[in-house]
Design a protein around this motif. Structure first.
Motif, PDB file in Angstrom:
ATOM      1  N   THR A 146       0.882  -1.175   0.000  1.00  0.00           N
ATOM      2  CA  THR A 146       0.000   0.000   0.000  1.00  0.00           C
ATOM      3  C   THR A 146       0.914   1.217   0.000  1.00  0.00           C
ATOM      4  OG1 THR A 146      -0.117   0.313   2.389  1.00  0.00           O
ATOM      5  CG2 THR A 146      -1.675  -1.261   1.420  1.00  0.00           C
ATOM      6  N   ASP A 147       0.325   2.403   0.019  1.00  0.00           N
ATOM      7  CA  ASP A 147       1.163   3.595   0.103  1.00  0.00           C
ATOM      8  C   ASP A 147       1.864   3.693   1.455  1.00  0.00           C
ATOM      9  OD1 ASP A 147      -1.230   3.984   1.396  1.00  0.00           O
ATOM     10  OD2 ASP A 147      -1.368   6.103   0.914  1.00  0.00           O
ATOM     11  N   GLY A 148       1.464   2.828   2.414  1.00  0.00           N
ATOM     12  CA  GLY A 148       2.097   2.842   3.729  1.00  0.00           C
ATOM     13  C   GLY A 148       3.279   1.909   3.859  1.00  0.00           C
ATOM     14  N   GLY A 149       3.344   0.870   3.018  1.00  0.00           N
ATOM     15  CA  GLY A 149       4.448  -0.072   3.116  1.00  0.00           C
ATOM     16  C   GLY A 149       4.083  -1.453   2.616  1.00  0.00           C
ATOM     17  N   LEU A 150       4.867  -2.443   3.038  1.00  0.00           N
ATOM     18  CA  LEU A 150       4.746  -3.807   2.535  1.00  0.00           C
ATOM     19  C   LEU A 150       3.566  -4.543   3.153  1.00  0.00           C
ATOM     20  CD1 LEU A 150       6.104  -6.028   0.773  1.00  0.00           C
ATOM     21  CD2 LEU A 150       7.408  -6.683   2.818  1.00  0.00           C
ATOM     22  N   VAL A 151       2.819  -5.256   2.307  1.00  0.00           N
ATOM     23  CA  VAL A 151       1.682  -6.067   2.738  1.00  0.00           C
ATOM     24  C   VAL A 151       2.035  -7.552   2.693  1.00  0.00           C
ATOM     25  CG1 VAL A 151      -0.674  -6.798   2.153  1.00  0.00           C
ATOM     26  CG2 VAL A 151      -0.042  -4.369   2.073  1.00  0.00           C
ATOM     27  N   GLY A 152       2.664  -7.999   1.611  1.00  0.00           N
ATOM     28  CA  GLY A 152       2.999  -9.418   1.448  1.00  0.00           C
ATOM     29  C   GLY A 152       3.358  -9.713   0.012  1.00  0.00           C
ATOM     30  N   VAL A 217      12.604  -0.283   9.372  1.00  0.00           N
ATOM     31  CA  VAL A 217      13.099  -1.508   8.732  1.00  0.00           C
ATOM     32  C   VAL A 217      12.609  -1.514   7.299  1.00  0.00           C
ATOM     33  CG1 VAL A 217      13.069  -4.023   8.785  1.00  0.00           C
ATOM     34  CG2 VAL A 217      13.091  -2.732  10.936  1.00  0.00           C
ATOM     35  N   LEU A 218      13.540  -1.665   6.342  1.00  0.00           N
ATOM     36  CA  LEU A 218      13.230  -1.625   4.914  1.00  0.00           C
ATOM     37  C   LEU A 218      13.643  -2.931   4.250  1.00  0.00           C
ATOM     38  CD1 LEU A 218      14.788   1.899   4.171  1.00  0.00           C
ATOM     39  CD2 LEU A 218      12.427   1.410   4.833  1.00  0.00           C
ATOM     40  N   THR A 219      12.994  -3.231   3.112  1.00  0.00           N
ATOM     41  CA  THR A 219      13.440  -4.384   2.333  1.00  0.00           C
ATOM     42  C   THR A 219      14.837  -4.095   1.785  1.00  0.00           C
ATOM     43  OG1 THR A 219      12.323  -3.478   0.382  1.00  0.00           O
ATOM     44  CG2 THR A 219      11.113  -5.112   1.679  1.00  0.00           C
ATOM     45  N   SER A 220      15.680  -5.149   1.748  1.00  0.00           N
ATOM     46  CA  SER A 220      17.066  -4.967   1.283  1.00  0.00           C
ATOM     47  C   SER A 220      17.242  -5.287  -0.195  1.00  0.00           C
ATOM     48  CB  SER A 220      17.993  -5.855   2.109  1.00  0.00           C
ATOM     49  OG  SER A 220      17.724  -7.232   1.839  1.00  0.00           O
ATOM     50  N   LEU A 231       9.104  -0.017   2.821  1.00  0.00           N
ATOM     51  CA  LEU A 231       9.003   0.063   4.275  1.00  0.00           C
ATOM     52  C   LEU A 231       8.277  -1.171   4.820  1.00  0.00           C
ATOM     53  CD1 LEU A 231       9.453   1.685   6.878  1.00  0.00           C
ATOM     54  CD2 LEU A 231       7.249   2.811   6.446  1.00  0.00           C
ATOM     55  N   VAL A 232       8.947  -1.877   5.738  1.00  0.00           N
ATOM     56  CA  VAL A 232       8.357  -3.064   6.357  1.00  0.00           C
ATOM     57  C   VAL A 232       7.701  -2.697   7.680  1.00  0.00           C
ATOM     58  CG1 VAL A 232       8.803  -5.376   7.248  1.00  0.00           C
ATOM     59  CG2 VAL A 232      10.073  -4.539   5.258  1.00  0.00           C
ATOM     60  N   GLY A 233       8.378  -1.885   8.462  1.00  0.00           N
ATOM     61  CA  GLY A 233       7.835  -1.503   9.759  1.00  0.00           C
ATOM     62  C   GLY A 233       8.869  -0.749  10.573  1.00  0.00           C
TER      63      GLY A 233
END
Length: 269
Positions: A146-152, A217-220, A231-233
């Motif tokens: 989403t515009d907020g970050g990673l869902v799956g 925490v971001l995806t690498s 963005l993961v969280g």
């Protein structure tokens, strides 16, 4: 006071009526005329009062009429509350859609928008079903955001529907890093517990990482499924263990209230 005057007038009338029996007819007529002139104000006052009372009683509503009016007002109030709530929901949805449209236009990725079709209570934090499939360019193992970050990521893909494995599922593994540090690890969902807020864990960190709450925490980008920079969280807490460190992560996206998502199908040219 007016009532007392009326009683006095009636008493006088009776006394004079008895006296008239003993006088001549001419004198009786004269006395009757004078008496009527004397009590005429009282009679007029009584008549006006009766008129006012009659008009007031005509304006009074019956109990049934009042109950019917109250019921109609209660129904109108419920309808107004329902309309107000509907307008608030429409306004909130418009806000979400405007935000999503803006994100889609700014994103460096080619995105396919999708809506959540269904989710099962027994797998609430594991999977959701979306209304897009292979006819829309979707395939398995594509990131969902989403515009907020990673869902799956997508798993099973049919022509017009797809299943999404949520990042809160322990089977969803995401290579990640802690922003501003050299720390890298693997994010996965925790085994479901009774908490209302699903949490993630970031494993394989150095035991001296000393991460602080709020660090992002971001995806690498490692592993080939998730591009870097999503963005993961954020770090909730850090635990130093005997051989390594582990961080508890609060997801960037409210996974319990998903309505619209994007599937990354490639990068923009």
């Amino acid at each position: 006071m007016k009532r007392m005057g009326l009683v006095v007038a009636v008493g006088l009338f009776l006394a004079i009526a008895v006296g008239l029996l003993f006088v001549s007819p001419r004198v009786a007529q004269s006395m009757q005329g004078g008496f009527l002139q004397m009590i005429s104000p009282f009679l007029q006052t009584g008549s006006a009062l009766q008129t006012k009372i009659a008009a007031f009683t005509q304006n009074l509503k019956t109990l049934q009429e009042l109950e019917a009016e109250n019921a109609a007002l209660a129904t109108e109030s419920r309808q107004l509350r329902a309309t107000h709530q509907l307008l608030k929901e429409i306004e909130a949805e418009n806000g979400r859609l405007r935000s999503a449209l803006g994100y889609r236009q700014r994103s460096q990725f080619k995105l396919v928008p999708a809506r959540i079709l269904a989710r099962d209570a027994s797998t609430w934090w594991n999977t959701v079903k979306i209304d897009r499939g292979s006819d829309d360019g979707l395939d398995a193992d594509q990131p969902v955001i989403t515009d907020g970050g990673l869902v799956g990521k997508t798993t099973t893909v049919d022509r017009d529907i797809s299943m999404v494995l949520l990042v809160s599922d322990e089977a969803c593994k995401v290579a990640a890093l802690v922003e501003g540090t050299p720390e890298r690890g693997i994010v996965s969902g925790e085994r479901l517990a009774s908490q209302m807020e699903p949490l993630l864990q970031l494993s394989f960190l150095s035991k001296d990482a000393g991460l602080q709450p709020g660090q992002r925490v971001l995806t690498s980008g490692a592993g080939g499924v998730f591009p870097d920079g999503l963005l993961v969280g954020a770090v909730k807490e850090f635990h130093r263990r005997e051989l390594d460190g582990r961080a508890v992560i609060r997801p960037a996206v409210d996974l319990g209230r998903l309505q619209e998502v994007f599937v990354i199908v490639g990068r923009k040219q």
